[in-house]
Write a protein that holds these residues in place. Structure first.
Motif, PDB file in Angstrom:
ATOM      1  N   CYS A   1      -7.515 -26.317  -2.629  1.00 56.45           N
ATOM      2  CA  CYS A   1      -8.427 -26.441  -1.481  1.00 56.45           C
ATOM      3  C   CYS A   1      -8.853 -27.882  -1.218  1.00 56.45           C
ATOM      4  O   CYS A   1      -9.624 -28.139  -0.302  1.00 56.45           O
TER       5      CYS A   1
ATOM      6  N   CYS B   1     -12.158 -21.232  -6.365  1.00 53.42           N
ATOM      7  CA  CYS B   1     -12.656 -22.145  -7.402  1.00 53.42           C
ATOM      8  C   CYS B   1     -14.141 -22.456  -7.246  1.00 53.42           C
ATOM      9  O   CYS B   1     -14.742 -23.079  -8.132  1.00 53.42           O
TER      10      CYS B   1
ATOM     11  N   CYS C   1     -13.049 -21.192  -1.274  1.00 54.18           N
ATOM     12  CA  CYS C   1     -11.928 -21.074  -2.208  1.00 54.18           C
ATOM     13  C   CYS C   1     -12.431 -20.350  -3.457  1.00 54.18           C
ATOM     14  O   CYS C   1     -13.629 -20.386  -3.764  1.00 54.18           O
TER      15      CYS C   1
ATOM     16  N   ASN D   1     -11.188 -30.522  -6.635  1.00 54.05           N
ATOM     17  CA  ASN D   1     -11.478 -29.118  -6.906  1.00 54.05           C
ATOM     18  C   ASN D   1     -10.318 -28.541  -7.701  1.00 54.05           C
ATOM     19  O   ASN D   1      -9.901 -29.124  -8.699  1.00 54.05           O
ATOM     20  N   CYS D   2      -9.728 -27.426  -7.181  1.00 50.61           N
ATOM     21  CA  CYS D   2      -8.719 -26.725  -7.983  1.00 50.61           C
ATOM     22  C   CYS D   2      -7.293 -27.198  -7.704  1.00 50.61           C
ATOM     23  O   CYS D   2      -6.358 -26.828  -8.391  1.00 50.61           O
TER      24      CYS D   2
HETATM   25 ZN   LIG Z   1     -10.232 -24.460  -4.758  1.00 48.66          ZN
END
Ligand SMILES: [Zn+2]
Ligand code: SF4
Length: 358
Positions: free
Chosen positions: A311, A338, A336, A307-308
């Motif tokens: 998270c 994202c 999150c 993910n980002c």
């Molecule tokens: Zn995230």
């Protein structure tokens, strides 16, 4: 299923162009490995139809997959871990098993109830693991409860699977189906068999008294994020409908060395799937009558599902929690910023060659 001659797999299967590219890429790897050491061994916990077990997972080094030598699957770097010469003797394979037993004795309080054996190919292929070795391994683990052995559908029959069933083990065959969609399996993964062959293997396993665990691959190359998610939802549902297939292991693709996926990744044409996509598939198929698990290898890294960056660990923990409990509410507890980016990627990304986000 007919008994194939040893080389039939390499002829006219898959896409010749994919094979040619993969052969070139693999040829750049010149590492070799000790035939008396397994490729990898580790202890873990696994969800099975009989509950959660401590498991000993063994990746035997058997000399590599015959399909990989023809070129092979676009994402698979396993052949890069095989031995020189292409085959491993009975004594050496048994030395690898002993190495794994020693590892278990040193690191676990008690023997594992579940043994999982993978190879860089098909454990049930007698060119990789001779019948003598297969029987000796069945005997070695006869005092455990369950065993999983990996194989392509072609080699699943009464004799090969029967060795483990007759040893009194609850036996499962792990089949690398990758996807239930033939077009995606052929053109994106470059794997040659059809869903119908998988169904036949499930029937053969059932006749032999064994079950099947299907391995799915989320997001092979040439699919956008949303196509990959839809492909997995459809695949889990189709697997759940096949008698004998009681577990699906749905795993996100990662970028392995010496593969076509790695070439595309370096050229900006591949991004591993989002962990949100994995969660989405698990959540939306949780009602199906099949155990669905996922083990995102390399999570949070650029070459693995991610993910980002903020998270990734939290979502990974929710996925592992889901694996053991099959409770989709674990995903309500993670969120999150994202997710909005992921949402935009799902709706706006139209082409695999232009990932919209890193
Ligand atoms: Zn995230
Ligand atoms: S994914 Fe399996 S069949 Fe494909 S090349 Fe790798 S080991 Fe061989």
């Amino acid at each position: 299923m007919s008994t194939p001659s040893p080389d039939v797999y390499e002829q006219g299967k898959g896409m010749d162009a994919h094979n040619a590219v993969m052969r070139d890429i693999r040829a750049r790897n010149d590492s070799t490995y000790d035939p008396r050491e397994p490729t990898r061994v580790w202890l873990d916990e696994d969800n099975t139809p009989d509950g959660v077990y401590q498991s000993l997972t063994i990746i035997l080094n058997t000399g590599g997959c015959r399909w990989a030598r023809a070129g092979g699957c676009t994402m698979c770097g396993y052949v890069a871990e095989s031995v020189e010469g292409g085959s491993v003797a009975h004594e050496d394979l048994m030395a690898q098993i002993q190495h794994c037993l020693d590892h278990e004795a040193e690191n676990a309080d008690e023997p594992s109830g579940l043994i999982k054996i993978y190879t860089s190919g098909s454990f049930l292929d007698e060119r990789e693991v001779p019948a003598e070795t297969r029987r000796a391994i069945a005997e070695t683990f006869a005092d455990r409860d369950r065993i999983v052995v990996e194989s392509l559908p072609d080699f699943v029959d009464r004799e090969t699977v029967g060795d483990f069933v007759d040893a009194g083990l609850e036996t499962d065959v792990a089949v690398g189906l990758e996807t239930a969609t033939d077009r995606v399996r052929h053109d994106c993964v470059n794997k040659y068999f059809d869903f119908a062959d998988f169904e036949d293997a499930c029937e053969a396993a059932r006749d032999a008294g064994a079950g099947v665990k299907a391995y799915l691959l989320m997001k092979p190359p040439f699919l956008s994020e949303s196509e990959a998610v839809e492909d997995m939802k459809r695949s889990v549902r189709r697997c759940a409908a096949v008698d004998g297939c009681h577990t699906v292991s749905m795993n996100p693709c990662n970028v392995q060395r010496y593969t076509m996926v790695e070439e595309l990744y370096h050229d900006g044409g591949y991004r591993p799937p989002w962990l949100w996509s994995v969660a989405e598939v698990l959540e939306s198929t949780a009602e199906e009558d099949v155990i669905v698990v996922s083990d995102p290898v390399g999570h949070g890294s650029d070459r693995g599902p991610h993910n980002c960056g903020e998270c990734d660990d939290r979502v990974q923990r929710a996925i592992k929690d889901f694996d053991l409990r099959q409770d989709p509410s674990v995903f309500e507890q993670v969120s999150c910023e994202c997710e909005a980016t992921w949402d935009a990627v799902l709706t706006r990304e139209r082409s695999y060659s232009l990932p919209l986000a890193r």
